[in-house]
Scaffold this motif. Sequence first.
Motif, PDB file in Angstrom:
ATOM      1  N   TRP A  56       0.826  -1.204   0.000  1.00 32.84           N
ATOM      2  CA  TRP A  56       0.000   0.000   0.000  1.00 32.84           C
ATOM      3  C   TRP A  56       0.865   1.262   0.000  1.00 32.84           C
ATOM      4  N   LEU A  57       1.949   1.218   0.769  1.00 32.23           N
ATOM      5  CA  LEU A  57       2.841   2.366   0.886  1.00 32.23           C
ATOM      6  C   LEU A  57       4.274   1.931   0.609  1.00 32.23           C
ATOM      7  N   GLU A  58       5.057   2.812   0.033  1.00 30.37           N
ATOM      8  CA  GLU A  58       6.450   2.469  -0.261  1.00 30.37           C
ATOM      9  C   GLU A  58       7.225   2.110   0.994  1.00 30.37           C
ATOM     10  N   ALA A  59       6.840   2.695   2.130  1.00 28.81           N
ATOM     11  CA  ALA A  59       7.544   2.398   3.376  1.00 28.81           C
ATOM     12  C   ALA A  59       7.434   0.933   3.759  1.00 28.81           C
ATOM     13  N   GLN A  60       6.383   0.257   3.303  1.00 28.59           N
ATOM     14  CA  GLN A  60       6.257  -1.170   3.596  1.00 28.59           C
ATOM     15  C   GLN A  60       7.278  -1.972   2.808  1.00 28.59           C
ATOM     16  N   GLY A  61       7.414  -1.706   1.526  1.00 27.26           N
ATOM     17  CA  GLY A  61       8.586  -2.144   0.787  1.00 27.26           C
ATOM     18  C   GLY A  61       8.622  -3.563   0.258  1.00 27.26           C
TER      19      GLY A  61
ATOM     20  N   PRO B  88     -25.571 -24.919   5.800  1.00 25.43           N
ATOM     21  CA  PRO B  88     -25.145 -24.958   7.197  1.00 25.43           C
ATOM     22  C   PRO B  88     -24.501 -23.648   7.634  1.00 25.43           C
ATOM     23  N   ALA B  89     -24.394 -23.459   8.937  1.00 23.25           N
ATOM     24  CA  ALA B  89     -23.709 -22.287   9.477  1.00 23.25           C
ATOM     25  C   ALA B  89     -22.257 -22.280   9.023  1.00 23.25           C
ATOM     26  N   SER B  90     -21.720 -21.084   8.848  1.00 29.44           N
ATOM     27  CA  SER B  90     -20.347 -20.960   8.362  1.00 29.44           C
ATOM     28  C   SER B  90     -19.474 -20.290   9.415  1.00 29.44           C
ATOM     29  N   ARG B  91     -18.178 -20.364   9.186  1.00 27.04           N
ATOM     30  CA  ARG B  91     -17.250 -19.564   9.970  1.00 27.04           C
ATOM     31  C   ARG B  91     -17.308 -18.120   9.477  1.00 27.04           C
ATOM     32  N   SER B  92     -17.067 -17.178  10.374  1.00 29.61           N
ATOM     33  CA  SER B  92     -16.945 -15.762  10.039  1.00 29.61           C
ATOM     34  C   SER B  92     -15.540 -15.338  10.426  1.00 29.61           C
ATOM     35  N   ILE B  93     -14.740 -14.969   9.441  1.00 34.27           N
ATOM     36  CA  ILE B  93     -13.303 -14.793   9.646  1.00 34.27           C
ATOM     37  C   ILE B  93     -12.968 -13.315   9.509  1.00 34.27           C
ATOM     38  N   GLY B  94     -12.540 -12.707  10.599  1.00 33.75           N
ATOM     39  CA  GLY B  94     -12.204 -11.294  10.614  1.00 33.75           C
ATOM     40  C   GLY B  94     -10.714 -11.075  10.776  1.00 33.75           C
ATOM     41  N   GLN B  95     -10.321  -9.825  10.669  1.00 35.20           N
ATOM     42  CA  GLN B  95      -8.903  -9.467  10.763  1.00 35.20           C
ATOM     43  C   GLN B  95      -8.780  -8.045  11.289  1.00 35.20           C
ATOM     44  N   LEU B  96      -7.771  -7.818  12.131  1.00 38.37           N
ATOM     45  CA  LEU B  96      -7.518  -6.449  12.573  1.00 38.37           C
ATOM     46  C   LEU B  96      -6.037  -6.235  12.822  1.00 38.37           C
ATOM     47  N   PRO B  97      -5.549  -5.011  12.561  1.00 41.67           N
ATOM     48  CA  PRO B  97      -4.150  -4.702  12.811  1.00 41.67           C
ATOM     49  C   PRO B  97      -3.926  -4.254  14.244  1.00 41.67           C
ATOM     50  N   ILE B  98      -2.749  -4.604  14.755  1.00 41.47           N
ATOM     51  CA  ILE B  98      -2.272  -4.086  16.032  1.00 41.47           C
ATOM     52  C   ILE B  98      -0.806  -3.717  15.827  1.00 41.47           C
TER      53      ILE B  98
ATOM     54  N   VAL C 270       3.238   3.667  17.920  1.00 39.85           N
ATOM     55  CA  VAL C 270       2.345   4.559  17.178  1.00 39.85           C
ATOM     56  C   VAL C 270       3.051   5.094  15.935  1.00 39.85           C
ATOM     57  N   GLU C 271       4.315   5.446  16.076  1.00 37.60           N
ATOM     58  CA  GLU C 271       5.089   5.933  14.934  1.00 37.60           C
ATOM     59  C   GLU C 271       5.167   4.874  13.831  1.00 37.60           C
ATOM     60  N   THR C 272       5.421   3.621  14.230  1.00 41.19           N
ATOM     61  CA  THR C 272       5.495   2.529  13.257  1.00 41.19           C
ATOM     62  C   THR C 272       4.151   2.311  12.576  1.00 41.19           C
ATOM     63  N   ALA C 273       3.084   2.303  13.367  1.00 42.58           N
ATOM     64  CA  ALA C 273       1.750   2.101  12.796  1.00 42.58           C
ATOM     65  C   ALA C 273       1.408   3.213  11.814  1.00 42.58           C
ATOM     66  N   HIS C 274       1.787   4.434  12.132  1.00 43.49           N
ATOM     67  CA  HIS C 274       1.513   5.557  11.237  1.00 43.49           C
ATOM     68  C   HIS C 274       2.327   5.441   9.953  1.00 43.49           C
ATOM     69  N   GLU C 275       3.585   5.099  10.074  1.00 47.47           N
ATOM     70  CA  GLU C 275       4.451   4.981   8.902  1.00 47.47           C
ATOM     71  C   GLU C 275       3.983   3.866   7.969  1.00 47.47           C
ATOM     72  N   GLN C 276       3.572   2.737   8.549  1.00 45.24           N
ATOM     73  CA  GLN C 276       3.292   1.535   7.768  1.00 45.24           C
ATOM     74  C   GLN C 276       1.820   1.336   7.424  1.00 45.24           C
ATOM     75  N   PHE C 277       0.927   1.891   8.234  1.00 49.93           N
ATOM     76  CA  PHE C 277      -0.473   1.475   8.126  1.00 49.93           C
ATOM     77  C   PHE C 277      -1.461   2.629   8.097  1.00 49.93           C
TER      78      PHE C 277
ATOM     79  N   VAL D 161      -3.424  12.111   7.507  1.00 47.36           N
ATOM     80  CA  VAL D 161      -3.723  11.218   8.630  1.00 47.36           C
ATOM     81  C   VAL D 161      -2.617  11.370   9.672  1.00 47.36           C
ATOM     82  N   ARG D 162      -3.003  11.688  10.897  1.00 46.89           N
ATOM     83  CA  ARG D 162      -2.040  11.943  11.963  1.00 46.89           C
ATOM     84  C   ARG D 162      -1.749  10.663  12.737  1.00 46.89           C
ATOM     85  N   PRO D 163      -0.599  10.598  13.430  1.00 42.29           N
ATOM     86  CA  PRO D 163      -0.339   9.440  14.281  1.00 42.29           C
ATOM     87  C   PRO D 163      -1.461   9.178  15.290  1.00 42.29           C
ATOM     88  N   ASP D 164      -2.026  10.232  15.852  1.00 40.18           N
ATOM     89  CA  ASP D 164      -3.124  10.032  16.808  1.00 40.18           C
ATOM     90  C   ASP D 164      -4.347   9.420  16.133  1.00 40.18           C
ATOM     91  N   ASP D 165      -4.587   9.756  14.869  1.00 41.08           N
ATOM     92  CA  ASP D 165      -5.707   9.155  14.143  1.00 41.08           C
ATOM     93  C   ASP D 165      -5.509   7.651  13.999  1.00 41.08           C
TER      94      ASP D 165
END
Length: 328
Positions: free
Chosen positions: A42-47, A211-221, A231-238, A264-268
């Motif tokens: 998504w971003l060049e910083a990820q590389g 039949p009922a299915s699995r519900s598969i979610g994902q979240l970043p930390i 926070v600095e890393t998350a802002h730079e990369q994500f 987008v700010r680091p606090d955001d």
Amino acid sequence: MTRFGYTLMTEQAGPRQLVRDAAAAEAAGFDFEVSSDHYFPWLEAQGHAPYAWSVLGAVSQVTERVELMTYVTCPTIRYHPAVVAQKAATLGLLSEGRFTLGLGAGENLNEHVVGRGWPAVRARQEMLVEAVQIIRDLFGGGLVDFTGEHFRVESARLWDLPETPVPLALAASGKRSIERYAPLADHLVAVEPDADLVAGWAKHRADAGLPASRSIGQLPICWGPDRDRAVETAHEQFRWFAGGWKVNSDLPTTAGFAGASQFVRPDDVAEQIPCGPEVEPIVDAVRDYWEAGFTDIALIQVGADSQGDFLAFAESELLPALREAAPS
């Protein structure tokens, strides 16, 4: 029982590290592992953006227990669905039945590279429906011919198939995609803790007699001993994450994501992504998913250099805390 997964983030690490991290994540106690399937970060910083299918093939040979999954593959533009079916069947064999094929309607960022343009969302959904039909037909083992509005298949057959067909999980984000995909898939993929989406999916499956299915979610930390650095890393990369998927699916390049996220700010970012050393904020963020009805939740640890320390933390503190808090 709620299951917890680890994300092989191909945008932030090279293939050899991803394979090492996959083996370490299994040893740390994660239940399953998902891999992104990108041509671009998504971003060049990820590389990074290695070929996910080669990585998963290697991962299948250095792991024994964890289930594996693409999260998600677009089987419509960059890949023809007949080729996706062959890749998935092969990985099902290599993993001895541990692979689930996660599919979605795609992102311009990855699909534009083959020069076929970027269709409107309705067309992308129609293409995905045709692709699923082709993949299902090929998983049946016979000779397949198909003529649709978007795809043709001529005399195709898969010669190496697992005894049990590879399950399909489809990414859905709204009412229209739920209506189209719930009767076609084995499982749901979603990236927001939306209880209405999970309930709507379950209703459409029940109405179709499925039949009922699995519900598969994902979240970043972004776990780390120093919260400010995390926070600095998350802002730079994500920081691209702040745009939401309706925007993110249409941007074509890393430059586009850089421009869209320039204010987008680091606090955001810290408001959306748990950052720092504490267990409780991560558990609280994951809780939103199981309370919304998700059965499987994959974590993204932001930052390639922190994976080893994060996995040690996950084994000793995070996974025990999640399993204690989660419904059984």
